[in-house]
Design a protein around this motif. Structure first.
Motif, PDB file in Angstrom:
ATOM      1  N   ARG A   1     -37.510  16.873  79.616  1.00  0.00           N
ATOM      2  CA  ARG A   1     -36.195  16.270  79.342  1.00  0.00           C
ATOM      3  C   ARG A   1     -35.254  16.292  80.541  1.00  0.00           C
ATOM      4  NH1 ARG A   1     -34.718  17.666  73.065  1.00  0.00           N
ATOM      5  NH2 ARG A   1     -36.301  16.330  72.151  1.00  0.00           N
TER       6      ARG A   1
ATOM      7  N   ASN B   1     -32.147  24.735  69.420  1.00  0.00           N
ATOM      8  CA  ASN B   1     -32.270  23.293  69.690  1.00  0.00           C
ATOM      9  C   ASN B   1     -31.618  22.533  68.540  1.00  0.00           C
ATOM     10  OD1 ASN B   1     -34.145  23.477  67.624  1.00  0.00           O
ATOM     11  ND2 ASN B   1     -35.912  23.212  68.938  1.00  0.00           N
ATOM     12  N   ASN B   2     -31.586  21.218  68.645  1.00  0.00           N
ATOM     13  CA  ASN B   2     -30.862  20.457  67.633  1.00  0.00           C
ATOM     14  C   ASN B   2     -31.583  20.456  66.282  1.00  0.00           C
ATOM     15  OD1 ASN B   2     -28.759  18.816  66.662  1.00  0.00           O
ATOM     16  ND2 ASN B   2     -30.012  17.005  66.991  1.00  0.00           N
ATOM     17  N   ALA B   3     -32.912  20.530  66.320  1.00  0.00           N
ATOM     18  CA  ALA B   3     -33.659  20.628  65.059  1.00  0.00           C
ATOM     19  C   ALA B   3     -33.201  21.882  64.310  1.00  0.00           C
ATOM     20  CB  ALA B   3     -35.160  20.678  65.335  1.00  0.00           C
TER      21      ALA B   3
ATOM     22  N   ILE C   1     -38.198  12.265  63.873  1.00  0.00           N
ATOM     23  CA  ILE C   1     -37.736  12.238  65.258  1.00  0.00           C
ATOM     24  C   ILE C   1     -38.889  12.395  66.236  1.00  0.00           C
ATOM     25  CG2 ILE C   1     -36.157  13.349  66.903  1.00  0.00           C
ATOM     26  CD1 ILE C   1     -34.735  11.987  64.594  1.00  0.00           C
TER      27      ILE C   1
ATOM     28  N   PHE D   1     -40.435  16.406  63.142  1.00  0.00           N
ATOM     29  CA  PHE D   1     -39.124  16.733  62.592  1.00  0.00           C
ATOM     30  C   PHE D   1     -38.700  15.560  61.720  1.00  0.00           C
ATOM     31  CE2 PHE D   1     -34.459  16.685  62.751  1.00  0.00           C
ATOM     32  CZ  PHE D   1     -34.165  17.969  62.361  1.00  0.00           C
TER      33      PHE D   1
ATOM     34  N   VAL E   1     -27.467  10.547  59.789  1.00  0.00           N
ATOM     35  CA  VAL E   1     -28.423  10.892  60.838  1.00  0.00           C
ATOM     36  C   VAL E   1     -28.553   9.736  61.809  1.00  0.00           C
ATOM     37  CG1 VAL E   1     -30.788  11.613  61.329  1.00  0.00           C
ATOM     38  CG2 VAL E   1     -29.719  12.250  59.162  1.00  0.00           C
ATOM     39  N   HIS E   2     -28.456  10.037  63.075  1.00  0.00           N
ATOM     40  CA  HIS E   2     -28.686   9.010  64.098  1.00  0.00           C
ATOM     41  C   HIS E   2     -30.160   8.619  64.040  1.00  0.00           C
ATOM     42  CE1 HIS E   2     -28.945   6.975  67.889  1.00  0.00           C
ATOM     43  NE2 HIS E   2     -27.638   7.052  68.020  1.00  0.00           N
TER      44      HIS E   2
ATOM     45  N   SER F   1     -31.941   7.418  66.176  1.00  0.00           N
ATOM     46  CA  SER F   1     -32.549   7.739  67.473  1.00  0.00           C
ATOM     47  C   SER F   1     -33.604   6.774  67.959  1.00  0.00           C
ATOM     48  CB  SER F   1     -33.149   9.137  67.437  1.00  0.00           C
ATOM     49  OG  SER F   1     -32.116  10.074  67.432  1.00  0.00           O
TER      50      SER F   1
ATOM     51  N   ASP G   1     -25.622  14.222  62.267  1.00  0.00           N
ATOM     52  CA  ASP G   1     -26.602  14.631  63.275  1.00  0.00           C
ATOM     53  C   ASP G   1     -26.662  13.508  64.297  1.00  0.00           C
ATOM     54  OD1 ASP G   1     -28.683  15.438  64.829  1.00  0.00           O
ATOM     55  OD2 ASP G   1     -30.247  14.939  63.369  1.00  0.00           O
TER      56      ASP G   1
ATOM     57  N   GLY H   1     -28.094  13.623  67.260  1.00  0.00           N
ATOM     58  CA  GLY H   1     -29.278  13.604  68.128  1.00  0.00           C
ATOM     59  C   GLY H   1     -28.860  13.778  69.571  1.00  0.00           C
TER      60      GLY H   1
ATOM     61  N   SER I   1     -28.157  17.590  70.745  1.00  0.00           N
ATOM     62  CA  SER I   1     -29.042  18.346  71.641  1.00  0.00           C
ATOM     63  C   SER I   1     -28.353  18.675  72.961  1.00  0.00           C
ATOM     64  CB  SER I   1     -30.286  17.520  71.987  1.00  0.00           C
ATOM     65  OG  SER I   1     -31.099  17.355  70.877  1.00  0.00           O
TER      66      SER I   1
ATOM     67  N   LYS J   1     -30.596  16.384  75.930  1.00  0.00           N
ATOM     68  CA  LYS J   1     -30.767  14.926  75.936  1.00  0.00           C
ATOM     69  C   LYS J   1     -29.686  14.333  76.864  1.00  0.00           C
ATOM     70  CE  LYS J   1     -33.269  14.458  71.562  1.00  0.00           C
ATOM     71  NZ  LYS J   1     -33.183  13.970  70.168  1.00  0.00           N
TER      72      LYS J   1
HETATM   73  C1  LIG Z   1     -33.754  14.640  69.067  1.00  0.00           C
HETATM   74  C2  LIG Z   1     -33.163  14.698  67.747  1.00  0.00           C
HETATM   75  C3  LIG Z   1     -33.264  15.863  66.965  1.00  0.00           C
HETATM   76  C4  LIG Z   1     -33.981  17.080  67.452  1.00  0.00           C
HETATM   77  O1  LIG Z   1     -33.305  17.621  68.560  1.00  0.00           O
HETATM   78  P1  LIG Z   1     -34.046  18.731  69.468  1.00  0.00           P
HETATM   79  O2  LIG Z   1     -32.972  19.175  70.424  1.00  0.00           O
HETATM   80  O3  LIG Z   1     -35.176  18.035  70.130  1.00  0.00           O
HETATM   81  O4  LIG Z   1     -34.491  19.811  68.574  1.00  0.00           O
HETATM   82  C5  LIG Z   1     -32.684  15.864  65.717  1.00  0.00           C
HETATM   83  N1  LIG Z   1     -32.043  14.780  65.245  1.00  0.00           N
HETATM   84  C6  LIG Z   1     -31.929  13.634  65.976  1.00  0.00           C
HETATM   85  C7  LIG Z   1     -31.218  12.463  65.366  1.00  0.00           C
HETATM   86  C8  LIG Z   1     -32.484  13.554  67.235  1.00  0.00           C
HETATM   87  O5  LIG Z   1     -32.379  12.439  67.955  1.00  0.00           O
END
Ligand SMILES: *Cc1c(COP(=O)(O)O)cnc(C)c1O
Length: 490
Positions: free
Chosen positions: A119, A174-176, A202, A206, A247-248, A250, A280, A282, A317, A320
């Motif tokens: 990343r 992390n974002n998860a 994702i 996830f 939720v985005h 992504s 979320d 992302g 995140s 990202k």
């Molecule tokens: C990438 C992403 C996640 C997970 O994030 P990590 O930092 O990889 O754990 C969760 N939700 C969305 C919408 C994402 O784009």
């Protein structure tokens, strides 16, 4: 020695002829080989640690291979078993085995947030902070004012509040983890309302529906795949509802006839029923790309804009578009963050000191937008001017041509780079590619051979040619590319 090797050796012994027995006897002893290896390797001064234990193991594997070659008749004369003859191959074998498994590569793919390649690169001030935090003791959980126990989360809370405009903040692994922790805290045993168009996977398995289920919550889907209306959400609200989750999407887009209520409308609806609106994001960005004329990346709301729209909890995140270390950042209203902080799961998902150090240094850069754009590699790469990329490509091509004579056919063509990281999937950033072709090697072959270089070069194939995208290349890496191409020529 592995079981497999033992078995092979036993078989080998059973079917030895007299000549083979003589060849086995002619094989130099482990002690002799080890001694010679150690002398040769110390002259090479390896850039990584190779202990005697590992060296012995690798030599053992090499000698096993030689024994097998004797048995199958590939080696038939004593001359090829002399130490002098064996040494070059042995050193090559040992070097290949001993190289660290996890190591640097050159990202020439033009995918800026390349999840498979780590990343985001950290800004220099962030790498310095990591080095300091990992080399010395720190006030990680120590309050220097009171001399008593402190909280690791305080180090970045203030910066995150300032930059996002949110009341409070918390950071996890992390974002998860952030999404999991938020839902687990605020919605356990109750219903979470999500639009059908946002039940995404994702990557790395996830999946929003599964995360909700895992948190002991009930998913309440609303709307259709392409459209959800405010009244869909309104009708779904019941005494069982715990939150509305946005939720985005992504890594995919629904285009054509689509509709989603605005975040602010949803926030109003949620608040009317005393529910939190969770977003979320992302790949959340603290940088407004419209300010540098990058309209292509400006359609996405920044974290500040999502907070302004009155979302109660926003997750994104760290590695990202933000361009920091792997982390999950949670910002929002203190009344919810306080509950999330106290969740025992938070302890299992907690951020480590090196990440915290990198994150604080990265966030600090965001307090000066110009500095952030210059010094955070992800932002610098994303906002690189097409003219600059063209110049980089021409310089790289020129250098390779002059150093490699006419062994390769090298030229520059227009192309596109990607943001990556599941962000902006359909958006291409204009770039100039360096195409490398050869009469001797196919594009696939070049790609494969460059991956075998000491510092592997990861590029991509486009229109049947191997291509390098200067967007993700550091100028200091051109030498690795030249070295690897020279290596191909032998
Ligand atoms: C990438 C992403 C996640 C997970 O994030 P990590 O930092 O990889 O754990 C969760 N939700 C969305 C919408 C994402 O784009």
């Amino acid at each position: 020695m592995s079981k497999e090797n033992n078995k092979n050796n036993n078989q080998a012994k059973e079917i030895q002829t007299t000549e083979q027995k003589n060849l086995f006897r002619a094989l130099p002893s482990m002690d002799l080989v080890l001694e010679r290896c150690e002398v040769n390797l110390s002259e090479l001064s390896l850039p990584f640690l190779l202990t005697r234990t590992l060296l012995k193991e690798y030599i053992g594997l090499f000698l096993d291979q030689i024994r097998r070659d004797i048995v199958i008749g590939k080696i038939q004369d004593k001359a090829s078993l002399s130490l002098e003859v064996l040494m070059p191959n042995l050193l090559g074998f040992v070097y290949k085995k001993a190289k660290p498994h996890f190591r640097r590569v050159v990202n020439a793919t033009g995918v800026v947030i390349h999840t498979n390649l780590g990343r985001s690169l950290l800004a220099e001030s962030a790498t310095k902070a990591v080095l300091e935090a990992s080399s010395y003791y720190s006030n990680l959980e120590f309050d220097l004012n009171s001399g008593e126990r402190g909280s690791r989360y305080n180090h970045v809370t203030e910066l995150l509040q300032k930059l996002s405009g949110a009341e409070s903040a918390l950071v996890v692994n992390n974002n998860a983890a952030a999404v999991l922790l938020v839902i687990d805290t605020l919605c356990k045993g109750r219903e979470v309302i999500v639009s059908r168009g946002e039940l995404v996977e994702i990557g790395g398995s996830f999946r929003i529906p599964e995360v909700i289920e895992r948190s002991g919550c009930i998913l309440k889907e609303v709307g259709a795949t392409n459209c959800s209306h405010l009244y869909d959400f309104e009708r779904a609200i019941s005494p069982e509802t715990a939150a509305i989750l946005k939720v985005h999407t992504s890594n995919f887009r629904i285009i054509g006839f689509t509709e989603q209520p605005s975040l602010n409308e949803l926030a109003k609806l949620a608040h009317k029923h005393d529910l939190p609106l969770i977003k979320d994001l992302g790949s959340g960005s603290l940088f407004d790309f419209s300010e540098v004329g990058l309209q292509i990346l400006a359609d996405e709301p920044t974290v500040q804009q999502v907070v302004d729209a009155d979302a109660d909890i926003v997750t994104f995140s760290g590695d990202k578009v933000l361009g920091g270390p792997q982390a999950g950042i949670i910002v929002g209203k203190e009344k919810y963050i306080a509950q999330i902080r106290k969740n025992p799961l938070n302890r299992a998902l907690r951020i480590d000191k090196m990440t915290l150090a990198a994150l604080e240094a990265t966030l600090r850069l965001y307090t000066d937008k110009k500095l952030a754009r210059e010094q955070i590699p992800t932002l610098a790469m994303l906002t690189a001017e097409p003219e600059l990329l063209k110049e980089k490509a021409y310089n790289l091509a020129q250098m390779l041509r002059s150093e490699l004579n006419s062994s390769f056919n090298i030229n520059c063509v227009g192309g596109s780079s990607r943001v990556g990281g599941g962000a902006f999937p359909e958006k291409d950033l204009p770039t100039t590619l360096v195409r490398i072709e050869s009469d001797k090697f196919s594009a696939d072959k070049i790609k494969k051979l460059l991956l075998e270089a000491d510092t592997p070069i990861v590029g991509r194939i486009e229109k049947e040619a191997f291509c390098l995208d200067p967007r993700t290349l550091l100028e200091s890496e051109y030498a690795f590319i030249l070295g690897a191409l020279k290596g191909i020529l032998g």
